[in-house]
Design an enzyme around this catalytic site. Structure first.
Site, PDB file in Angstrom:
ATOM      1  N   ASP A   1       0.823  -1.225   0.000  1.00 48.92           N
ATOM      2  CA  ASP A   1       0.000   0.000   0.000  1.00 48.92           C
ATOM      3  C   ASP A   1       0.853   1.269   0.000  1.00 48.92           C
ATOM      4  O   ASP A   1       0.736   2.114   0.900  1.00 48.92           O
ATOM      5  CB  ASP A   1      -0.922   0.042   1.223  1.00 48.92           C
ATOM      6  CG  ASP A   1      -1.845  -1.153   1.324  1.00 48.92           C
ATOM      7  OD1 ASP A   1      -2.054  -1.837   0.305  1.00 48.92           O
ATOM      8  OD2 ASP A   1      -2.360  -1.400   2.434  1.00 48.92           O
TER       9      ASP A   1
ATOM     10  N   GLU B   1     -11.864  -0.889  -2.256  1.00 50.55           N
ATOM     11  CA  GLU B   1     -11.205  -0.113  -1.212  1.00 50.55           C
ATOM     12  C   GLU B   1     -10.065   0.705  -1.816  1.00 50.55           C
ATOM     13  O   GLU B   1      -9.892   0.769  -3.049  1.00 50.55           O
ATOM     14  CB  GLU B   1     -10.649  -1.044  -0.137  1.00 50.55           C
ATOM     15  CG  GLU B   1      -9.601  -2.026  -0.646  1.00 50.55           C
ATOM     16  CD  GLU B   1      -9.142  -3.014   0.409  1.00 50.55           C
ATOM     17  OE1 GLU B   1      -9.734  -3.056   1.490  1.00 50.55           O
ATOM     18  OE2 GLU B   1      -8.162  -3.733   0.146  1.00 50.55           O
TER      19      GLU B   1
END
Length: 637
Positions: free
Chosen positions: A168, A402
């Site tokens: 991420d 997401e």
């Protein structure tokens, strides 16, 4: 051959050794003559040239310096660029390097003596050759770091990680010219547990990354008190979770202005709301600031920003497997931060649940512009917690989407919202939609209104894939999108190795940082290149380089499936002679480096690394869309 003569009066002085002052004698006068032949030039290439000249003098020892001066303007002197000959002798034979291709240069030979003006030859000029694609690319050395980094994955080897153990990522280009990358606390074998949270690394070239360590030493002091403040107001018991049970997820770092950088981060609280068989605990988004990211320990925590909001009032006893009826409307994780074209600041956040929300924040503080009410109540009560931007399914809180990342491209006039879809181990894939307004509506490439009606977001930007001679990559999503300030855009995410690769323990837990170039279609959609960025020289791609065989991948959506390649062949007479598009014709737009096929597909081209070759080298890749499909390709060597 012409000669120029120069006469110098030399004065000899005697100096009293060890005295504070000297006493001059009558000078001896010598006449030194210097002549320099007109230079000749040879071996002119795109970046160098050899110049030869001869110095004639009756006093060689009087010469202090000799060489060639040169410039792109006529009449160069030693105040311009020079190259000197350090060896003895009066014959100059010097090679000038690091010249620009297709450029006219002027040059003179020179010599200098003590207390005198320099002597110059006549001027010559020459023009360097055009840049040679072959020679430029032949010099290229591809990155050599391994994709299987398990041998260096542990904490003691962190100086060798480069892009190993990345998850991420968020990337910002700072004032010092470095790209700084920050990430979720996740790594192979949990190696990051020793070094704080939201780890950082930096790079000047997006290829070689220096590990810098955690930016947050420990759980911020406000988290547990804030958690218990909310629990008490909800009529729930206070809790004291163990510090090592909190999650540190998905930071987003942006430059606010010169001398101010903000990091929004997610803290995920452990436990359940009200004991066994109830919904899970909430998350928080907090914020830190720094004046200079090079000072990795200089991040100052600014505290709480927002938490999960529920439209179910105090009916929090939703069973933990009642996915579509989750207690929360908004999930306070995965922040993205943007300053819009009008100068307003927005926090965009969310994961699964009802979709992705946007909240305006104060430019000065980075906190919500308006005071937020308690994070539960009716839908109307919690409206200040955000406005819906996109949703995958209206009315379903098990969204499998997401990681929003939002940017604005002034060249197209659109805001682009990138999303991660599906489970993160193998199926993870990236989608994108766009809007001319920061708050929507956001539309997919097929026209689907993802703000008002929801739906499957298209196009697909990345997807599990495999070129030949490799294991390929899966889990490619939750991205960072950033630019270099010169119109070049990039995509970064983790890529995971597939499951059960022989010889690699827990191979799907290997998470390599991927940086990829973004190109833009003629209709203003971003395409991400199929091979990772490796700083290949971006020389023009000629049409004759396109003929031959390509590895072609239909990257269209297939849950959890690694899409593989087949061969497609382009002929010199602009036909597709083999592969799934056999029978189509093609045309090349060299100015924009795009191929258009007669079946309606347009692909963007880029020079990139052939990561699957042994040894690694450079190649040409493509990526393109239709309204329903995505295609990747790589030229075979």
């Amino acid at each position: 051959m012409k000669f120029f003569k120069w006469t110098l009066l030399l004065f000899s002085y005697s100096v009293l050794s060890g005295a504070c002052s000297s006493e001059s004698n009558e000078p001896d006068i010598d006449e030194t003559t210097i002549s320099i032949s007109a230079p000749s030039v040879s071996n002119v290439t795109e970046d160098r040239a050899t110049i030869i000249a001869t110095i004639t003098t009756n006093t060689p020892s009087a010469i202090l310096k000799k060489g060639i001066c040169y410039d792109t303007q006529s009449n160069p002197t030693i105040s311009n660029r020079t190259i000197e000959m350090s060896s003895a002798g009066l014959s100059l034979n010097l090679t000038i390097t690091e010249l620009e291709p297709e450029t006219k240069y002027y040059a003179k030979a020179f010599a200098t003596v003590a207390n005198g003006n320099p002597v110059y030859s006549t001027e010559i000029s020459f023009t360097t050759a055009a840049r040679s694609i072959t020679s430029e690319l032949d010099k290229y050395i591809a990155p050599s770091y391994p994709d299987d980094y398990t041998s260096i994955a542990d904490w003691s080897n962190r100086s060798q990680w480069n892009l190993a153990n990345v998850h991420d990522p968020s990337i910002v280009l700072a004032e010092d010219g470095y790209y700084y990358m920050y990430q979720t606390d996740a790594s192979y074998g949990n190696a990051h547990e020793y070094g704080g949270h939201f780890h950082c690394r930096r790079s000047k070239d997006l290829v070689n990354w220096e590990y810098m360590g955690g930016t947050m030493n420990s759980l911020p002091g406000w988290v547990i008190p804030k958690l218990n403040e909310i629990r008490k107001a909800m009529g729930l018991n206070e809790v004291q979770p163990a510090i090592n049970t909190f999650g540190y997820w998905a930071p987003c770092v942006r430059k606010v202005r010169n001398g101010l950088y903000r990091m929004y981060y997610s803290i995920v609280c452990p436990g359940l709301l009200n004991g066994e068989n109830t919904w899970g605990e909430r998350a928080f988004i907090g914020m830190m600031e720094n004046t200079d990211p090079a000072n990795n320990g200089g991040w100052e925590d600014k505290g709480y920003v927002i938490t999960n909001a529920s439209d179910k009032e105090l009916n929090f006893n939703v069973k933990p497997d009642d996915w579509t009826n989750c207690y929360y409307k908004w999930n306070a994780i995965d922040p993205s931060y943007i300053i819009d074209k009008d100068g307003k600041h927005y926090l965009v956040y969310g994961s699964w649940h009802s979709g992705i929300a946007a909240l305006e924040v104060d430019a000065a503080t980075g906190k919500p512009l308006n005071t937020l009410p308690k994070p539960w109540g009716t839908e109307e009560d919690i409206a200040p917690y955000g406005q819906l931007l996109v949703t995958r399914q209206i009315g379903n809180r098990w969204q499998a989407s997401e990681g929003p990342e939002i940017i604005y491209n002034p060249n197209t006039g659109y805001y682009y919202l990138f999303m991660a879809y599906d489970a993160l181990d193998v199926p993870y894939n990236t989608r994108v939609c766009r809007s001319q307004s920061i708050l929507g509506p956001y539309l997919g490439i097929d026209g689907t209104d993802l703000t008002r009606f929801g739906g499957e977001m298209l196009p697909i930007v990345t997807h599990p894939y495999k070129f030949s001679n490799s294991n390929g990559w899966v889990g490619i999503a939750h991205c960072a999108i950033f630019d270099d300030g010169n119109g070049n855009w990039y995509y970064a995410s983790q890529g995971r190795l597939p499951k059960d690769i022989p010889g690699i323990n827990a191979s799907n837990a290997v998470m390599m940082g991927h940086v990829r170039s973004i190109k833009w279609t003629s209709t203003g959609w971003p395409v991400v290149m199929p091979e990772r960025y490796g700083a290949v020289p971006q020389l023009p791609i000629t049409e004759d380089e396109l003929t031959g065989s390509w590895e072609h991948i239909d990257l269209s959506y297939s849950y959890g499936k690694q899409k593989t390649s087949n061969t497609m062949t382009l002929s010199a007479d602009h036909k597709v002679t083999d592969g799934s598009w056999k029978g189509a014709t093609w045309n090349y737009d060299a100015d924009n480096q795009r191929i258009t096929f007669s079946n309606g597909v347009e692909v963007c081209l880029q020079r990139e690394v052939d990561w699957e070759a042994s040894p690694r080298t450079h190649t040409i890749v493509y990526a393109g869309y239709t309204n329903s499909k995505t295609y990747w390709g790589k030229k075979k060597k």
